[in-house]
Design a protein around this motif. Structure first.
Motif, PDB file in Angstrom:
ATOM      1  N   CYS A 156       3.277 -22.728  17.410  1.00 53.81           N
ATOM      2  CA  CYS A 156       1.893 -23.202  17.486  1.00 53.81           C
ATOM      3  C   CYS A 156       1.123 -22.279  18.416  1.00 53.81           C
ATOM      4  O   CYS A 156       1.650 -21.842  19.435  1.00 53.81           O
ATOM      5  N   CYS A 212      -0.586 -27.095  24.438  1.00 53.37           N
ATOM      6  CA  CYS A 212      -0.634 -28.402  25.097  1.00 53.37           C
ATOM      7  C   CYS A 212       0.509 -28.442  26.114  1.00 53.37           C
ATOM      8  O   CYS A 212       1.648 -28.087  25.775  1.00 53.37           O
ATOM      9  N   CYS A 242       3.902 -30.296  25.448  1.00 54.68           N
ATOM     10  CA  CYS A 242       4.556 -30.113  24.138  1.00 54.68           C
ATOM     11  C   CYS A 242       5.460 -28.900  24.142  1.00 54.68           C
ATOM     12  O   CYS A 242       5.048 -27.803  24.528  1.00 54.68           O
ATOM     13  N   GLY A 258       4.478 -26.007  21.866  1.00 51.49           N
ATOM     14  CA  GLY A 258       3.409 -25.172  22.421  1.00 51.49           C
ATOM     15  C   GLY A 258       3.907 -24.019  23.275  1.00 51.49           C
ATOM     16  O   GLY A 258       3.148 -23.087  23.559  1.00 51.49           O
TER      17      GLY A 258
HETATM   18 FE1  SF4 Z   1       0.547 -27.447  19.041  1.00 51.58          FE
HETATM   19 FE2  SF4 Z   1       2.149 -29.145  20.316  1.00 51.58          FE
HETATM   20 FE3  SF4 Z   1      -0.443 -29.083  20.934  1.00 51.58          FE
HETATM   21 FE4  SF4 Z   1       0.352 -30.107  18.557  1.00 51.58          FE
HETATM   22  S1  SF4 Z   1       0.820 -30.942  20.591  1.00 51.58           S
HETATM   23  S2  SF4 Z   1      -1.330 -28.663  18.929  1.00 51.58           S
HETATM   24  S3  SF4 Z   1       2.112 -28.766  18.105  1.00 51.58           S
HETATM   25  S4  SF4 Z   1       1.030 -27.407  21.232  1.00 51.58           S
END
Ligand code: SF4
Ligand code: SAH
Length: 410
Positions: free
Chosen positions: A142, A146, A149, A152
């Motif tokens: 991604c 975030c 996450c 991320g």
């Molecule tokens: Fe990307 Fe994780 Fe944020 Fe969803 S929660 S946008 S998968 S970083």
């Protein structure tokens, strides 16, 4: 302790079709592109419509894995197809089955260029008594970051193609025997229903609204009444809040929407979901209010990860209720799933309950249920490098999100 069965015999030896990158796959093409392929193979113009319909039926109703399985097509056409194109799905690297029936597939995609490392993604199937939910990925990794996450922290390798997104559905159907005449596996519980995949959630790796065109094409195929036929009311797209894309999601895709909200104030959401700096809460909620045909029967799900001491105060709960007033909404409280090096902890269960009580009192039904499936592996939202060997404790911790995902569908 949970029994995790690796049906591949524990060696991670690949099962399933090996991708032959020299022959492009028909999976994921729309009818126009299929017609073009048939024209290229010399099928006469007057037959094209019928041949496309036959192919579509065999691909998405019959689940054909070889052209020989397509007995409704002439032998010559089957040979011609076989010489030029394939029915390849992504390659299954491993399949893991929890005792409660949740299945997780590690899938290897074709490398961008020969010699490049093949990217991997994960797909998760969650059976319940009366339904089965498939959690599909839309990107490898991604681009967003975030802070809670795990996905991320992985750099984006690339967007998935429509074929790779649809391929996840076909693989799940292959493996759970959801094709006419297929044998259902007996190595784990399945729904007690005719349909085994009743719901699809775009909650795997990636931000689906950053891969909009491919996600749209794939979901059109998934929802097509002459094919896989999972109704758009049963497809949920989860986004971190790409506000300008939400109208297109409503109009062009028409699926159910889930918003990863996670904070009620911009200063905090800027940190947790950094895309908030670009599309702040007010703008995001305006886009939600304008989402087509919202009603009590068709609500937006707001996901809220419970982070201890960060966003879990009772004042936050009250602010959340105020913020969503007037939007037909469901609220989904997700206990944080820890991962190595994560800068957060999950809220205490007691705190989650108190938080939930405020939400309940405001008229939102049971936002948290006792998590089922804590003992199983695989969770959408936490997926990182799928091939990474995970510690058993971490695997169990990740399960919490599965119950949250089920909640989204209620
Ligand atoms: Fe990307 Fe994780 Fe944020 Fe969803 S929660 S946008 S998968 S970083
Ligand atoms: N990128 C999309 C969809 C994939 S993430 C999105 O962000 O919405 C699916 C859900 O899992 C999102 O709500 C996400 O915020 C949540 N999630 C991610 N990491 C998590 C974690 N460690 N614990 C609990 N939920 C998490």
């Amino acid at each position: 302790m949970v029994a995790l069965i690796d049906t591949v015999d524990g060696s991670n030896r690949p099962v399933g079709t090996q991708t032959d990158i020299s022959k492009p796959s028909l999976i994921g093409l729309d009818r126009v592109a299929l017609a073009d392929r048939l024209t290229d193979l010399g099928v006469p113009e007057r037959q094209i419509r019928m041949r496309v319909a036959q192919l579509w039926n065999r691909l998405y109703v019959g689940g054909a894995q070889t052209f020989d399985d397509m007995t409704t097509l002439s032998k010559d056409l089957r040979h011609a197809l076989d010489s030029q194109v394939s029915l390849d799905r992504p390659e299954i690297v491993s399949e893991q089955i929890s005792t409660d029936g949740t299945r997780k597939w590690l899938l290897r995609l074709a490398p961008g260029r020969p010699g490049e490392a093949a990217p991997e993604i994960e797909t998760v199937y969650i059976p319940e008594e009366d339904r089965g939910t498939l959690c599909v990925s839309s990107q490898v990794g991604c681009t967003l970051t975030c802070t809670f996450c795990h996905t991320g922290t992985q750099r984006l390798v690339r967007n998935l193609t429509p074929g790779e997104i649809v391929g996840q559905i076909l693989i799940a159907r292959d493996r759970i025997g959801e094709w006419p005449g297929a044998t259902r596996p007996t190595d784990g519980p399945l729904p007690n229903a005719e349909r085994l995949i009743t719901n699809i959630v775009l909650m795997g790796m990636g931000e689906p609204l950053f891969n909009f065109d491919n996600v749209r094409q794939a979901m059109e195929i998934a929802a097509d009444g002459d094919g896989i036929s999972v109704s758009k009311r049963r497809i949920t797209l989860s986004t971190s809040g790409i506000a300008p894309m939400i109208p297109r999601c409503g109009v062009e895709l028409g699926v159910m929407l889930a918003i990863s909200l996670h904070a009620v104030r911009d200063d905090l959401r800027d940190v947790l979901v950094p895309i908030n700096r670009k599309y702040p809460i007010a703008e995001l909620l305006d886009a939600c209010r304008a989402y087509p045909s919202l009603s009590n029967a068709k609500r937006i799900t707001f996901e809220y990860v419970m982070l201890r001491g960060v966003n879990d105060s009772l004042a936050d709960a009250k602010a959340l209720v105020r913020l969503l007033a007037g939007i037909p909404a469901k609220i989904n409280l997700i206990p944080f799933n820890p991962w190595p090096g994560a800068p957060y902890e999950s809220s205490e269960w007691e705190q989650i309950e108190k938080f939930a009580e405020i939400i309940n009192k405001a008229g939102y039904a049971s936002p948290v249920r006792t998590p089922r499936g804590r003992d199983i592996m695989a969770a959408c939202g936490q997926l990182k490098s799928a091939s990474e060997k995970m510690h058993a404790r971490k695997r169990r911790a990740e399960q919490v999100n599965i119950s949250a995902m089920k909640e989204t569908l209620r």
